[in-house]
Design a protein around this motif. Structure first.
Motif, short mmCIF file in Angstrom:
data_model
loop_
_atom_site.label_atom_id
_atom_site.label_comp_id
_atom_site.label_asym_id
_atom_site.label_seq_id
_atom_site.Cartn_x
_atom_site.Cartn_y
_atom_site.Cartn_z
N PRO A 258 89.75 95.19 16.49
CA PRO A 258 89.44 93.95 17.19
C PRO A 258 88.13 94.04 17.98
CG PRO A 258 91.77 94.44 17.39
CD PRO A 258 91.15 95.63 16.72
N GLU A 259 87.86 95.21 18.54
CA GLU A 259 86.64 95.38 19.31
C GLU A 259 85.40 95.34 18.43
OE1 GLU A 259 90.10 96.57 21.34
OE2 GLU A 259 89.30 97.42 19.48
N SER A 260 85.44 96.05 17.29
CA SER A 260 84.27 96.07 16.40
C SER A 260 84.06 94.71 15.74
CB SER A 260 84.44 97.15 15.32
OG SER A 260 85.49 96.83 14.41
N ALA A 261 85.15 94.02 15.40
CA ALA A 261 85.04 92.68 14.80
C ALA A 261 84.44 91.69 15.78
CB ALA A 261 86.41 92.21 14.33
N LYS A 262 84.87 91.77 17.02
CA LYS A 262 84.33 90.87 18.05
C LYS A 262 82.86 91.13 18.28
CE LYS A 262 85.12 89.31 22.80
NZ LYS A 262 85.97 89.48 24.02
N LYS A 263 82.46 92.38 18.23
CA LYS A 263 81.06 92.75 18.49
C LYS A 263 80.11 92.09 17.51
CE LYS A 263 78.04 96.77 19.06
NZ LYS A 263 77.97 98.26 19.04
N VAL A 264 80.52 91.99 16.22
CA VAL A 264 79.64 91.39 15.20
C VAL A 264 80.00 89.94 14.93
CG1 VAL A 264 79.18 93.61 14.10
CG2 VAL A 264 81.10 92.21 13.27
N LYS A 265 80.98 89.41 15.70
CA LYS A 265 81.44 88.03 15.52
C LYS A 265 81.91 87.78 14.09
CE LYS A 265 78.32 86.35 19.14
NZ LYS A 265 77.21 85.43 19.48
N ALA A 266 82.72 88.71 13.60
CA ALA A 266 83.22 88.63 12.22
C ALA A 266 84.07 87.38 12.02
CB ALA A 266 84.04 89.87 11.88
N ASN A 267 83.89 86.77 10.86
CA ASN A 267 84.72 85.63 10.46
C ASN A 267 84.83 85.66 8.94
OD1 ASN A 267 86.08 83.30 9.93
ND2 ASN A 267 84.39 81.93 10.48
N GLU A 268 85.85 86.35 8.45
CA GLU A 268 86.02 86.49 7.01
C GLU A 268 86.91 85.40 6.42
OE1 GLU A 268 84.90 91.10 6.37
OE2 GLU A 268 87.02 90.72 6.81
N ALA A 269 87.08 84.34 7.20
CA ALA A 269 87.68 83.11 6.70
C ALA A 269 86.62 82.02 6.57
CB ALA A 269 88.81 82.63 7.61
N GLY A 270 85.35 82.39 6.74
CA GLY A 270 84.27 81.42 6.78
C GLY A 270 83.74 81.02 5.42
N LEU A 271 82.70 80.19 5.44
CA LEU A 271 82.12 79.61 4.23
C LEU A 271 81.11 80.55 3.59
CD1 LEU A 271 81.54 76.02 5.67
CD2 LEU A 271 83.35 76.72 4.08
N VAL A 272 81.05 80.51 2.27
CA VAL A 272 80.16 81.36 1.48
C VAL A 272 79.30 80.48 0.57
CG1 VAL A 272 80.01 83.20 -0.24
CG2 VAL A 272 81.83 83.25 1.50
N PRO A 273 77.97 80.60 0.65
CA PRO A 273 77.13 79.85 -0.30
C PRO A 273 77.15 80.50 -1.68
CG PRO A 273 75.76 81.14 1.19
CD PRO A 273 77.17 81.32 1.65
N VAL A 274 77.59 79.74 -2.67
CA VAL A 274 77.51 80.16 -4.07
C VAL A 274 76.40 79.30 -4.67
CG1 VAL A 274 78.72 80.39 -6.27
CG2 VAL A 274 79.98 80.66 -4.11
N THR B 94 81.20 85.97 8.02
CA THR B 94 80.51 87.13 8.56
C THR B 94 81.41 88.34 8.40
OG1 THR B 94 79.31 85.77 10.18
CG2 THR B 94 79.44 88.13 10.62
N SER B 95 80.88 89.39 7.80
CA SER B 95 81.68 90.56 7.45
C SER B 95 81.96 91.46 8.65
CB SER B 95 80.93 91.37 6.38
OG SER B 95 81.60 92.60 6.12
N ASP B 96 83.12 92.12 8.60
CA ASP B 96 83.45 93.14 9.60
C ASP B 96 83.02 94.53 9.14
OD1 ASP B 96 85.29 93.84 7.65
OD2 ASP B 96 87.08 93.45 8.86
N GLY B 97 82.50 94.63 7.91
CA GLY B 97 82.05 95.91 7.39
C GLY B 97 83.14 96.76 6.77
#
Length: 367
Positions: free
Chosen positions: A70-86, A338-341
């Motif tokens: 949770p800490e590392s995800a918050k740091k990069v503002k991860a959102n892996e439910a977000g939109l992806v440009p194809v 935005t990826s969490d890596g």
């Protein structure tokens, strides 16, 4: 959230692409020259690009695994439910003929914009499967090319991608921006990359697949599938699958519909058989007109994945094409994937927890 009705705009945009595409294919000959333009040097372009690894920055053995918290995800503002440009591309021409054409300069400029904004390419197959292994804080983008045009890929006398072809420019940008992973998806028809000789077709496909590119099914003759009876739709898909098998690539896991036109029996686009050969795609892609939702989202429709036409903001593209949508994603960063890596987890802000399909996501990290 995007407030427009996704179904309505996608259908309307697909209609536009169908009309333009039919006119172009009817009136214009296929452009079969090498498409390499002036033979000037490309800065830092490798003479023979090595096969791609899973990550742009290091070979698999050297990459340190990331475990999202949770800490590392918050740091990069991860959102892996977000939109992806194809993003959808067609021909790259020194001078555009049809509205869907792009010049090498326009393509190069768009890729450099993506690289500067921390987008990392993945293939359509990786997107559909959820195998999104990119650095923390970066965003996936899917570069897709329809029709297997000669301007997409060709090799020069040294065995390197020709300058001003799509692959040549992708490698050029990757050399300038090392985290910009040089991969893309090419959906091809019966003459991949404008090549008629089977040995040359095989060489081209092998070269691309060995370096991490995806070469997949766009039907054999590029018909409007809605105009065909169900059996003919399956025939078009199977004939192309058989060709791709002969060229050394495995069964396609993705299909791009010609003109974005869906057959009258929708299921035949992703699952069917003809003459004893079956096919079963994990994802089917349309021709417009918005970013795709995350493959981990409950709203993900794997058999109707929208794409964004590469173009400026003129006329009908004022709300359909890449310039508009990349601007929109810049202005709405919380909506973007935005990826969490960590490829083994899906990280999301707490308020988005109910938007994720748990069975698809596996390990979910909430912050």
């Amino acid at each position: 959230m995007i407030v427009r009705d996704v179904t309505r705009v996608t259908v309307l945009a697909n209609v536009v692409v169908v009309v333009v595409g039919l006119i172009v294919l009817t009136l214009l000959p296929r452009w079969n020259s090498g498409g390499d333009g002036a033979r000037t040097a490309v800065a830092a372009r490798p003479s023979e690009p090595a096969p791609a690894t899973a990550s742009a920055e290091a070979p698999p053995g050297d990459k340190e695994p990331v475990t999202a918290t949770p800490e590392s995800a918050k740091k990069v503002k991860a959102n892996e439910a977000g939109l992806v440009p194809v993003i959808m591309y067609h021909r790259l021409l020194p001078k555009r003929i049809a509205s869907i054409d792009r010049t090498p300069g326009q393509f190069r400029k768009e890729l450099e914009r993506l690289a500067r904004k921390n987008y990392v390419p993945i293939t359509a197959a990786e997107f559909v499967s959820g195998e999104i292994d990119i650095p923390a804080g970066s965003h996936p983008v899917v570069l897709t090319f329809d029709d297997g045009h000669s301007s997409h890929f060709a090799l020069d006398s040294d065995g390197a991608p020709k300058r001003d072809t799509a692959v040549g420019i992708i490698y050029e940008v990757a050399a300038k921006y090392p985290e910009f992973r040089p991969v893309a998806t090419f959906w091809v028809n019966r003459t991949p990359f404008g090549l008629n000789d089977r040995a040359e077709q095989t060489r081209a496909v092998k070269w691309l697949v060995e370096r991490g590119f995806e070469v997949a099914n766009h039907t054999y003759d590029h018909p409007d599938l809605r105009s065909l009876p169900t059996k003919r739709v399956s025939e078009q898909i199977v004939r192309q699958e058989r060709l791709l098998a002969k060229l050394g690539t495995g069964p396609s896991t993705t299909l791009a519909l010609p003109y974005g036109s869906r057959p009258r029996k929708l299921s035949v686009a992703h699952d069917g058989k003809w003459d004893g050969t079956r096919y079963d795609f994990d994802g089917v892609f349309l021709a417009g007109a918005e970013p795709a939702v995350s493959p981990f989202a409950k709203k993900f429709e794997r058999y109707a994945i929208p794409r964004i036409q590469s173009n400026g903001k003129h006329g009908e593209c004022s709300r359909w094409c890449t310039t508009y949508w990349l601007d929109w994603l810049d202005d709405h960063p919380k909506k973007r994937y935005t990826s969490d890596g960590d490829p083994k987890s899906v990280s999301i802000p707490r308020k988005l927890r109910d938007t994720v399909a748990s069975k698809r996501a596996g390990k979910i990290v909430v912050y």
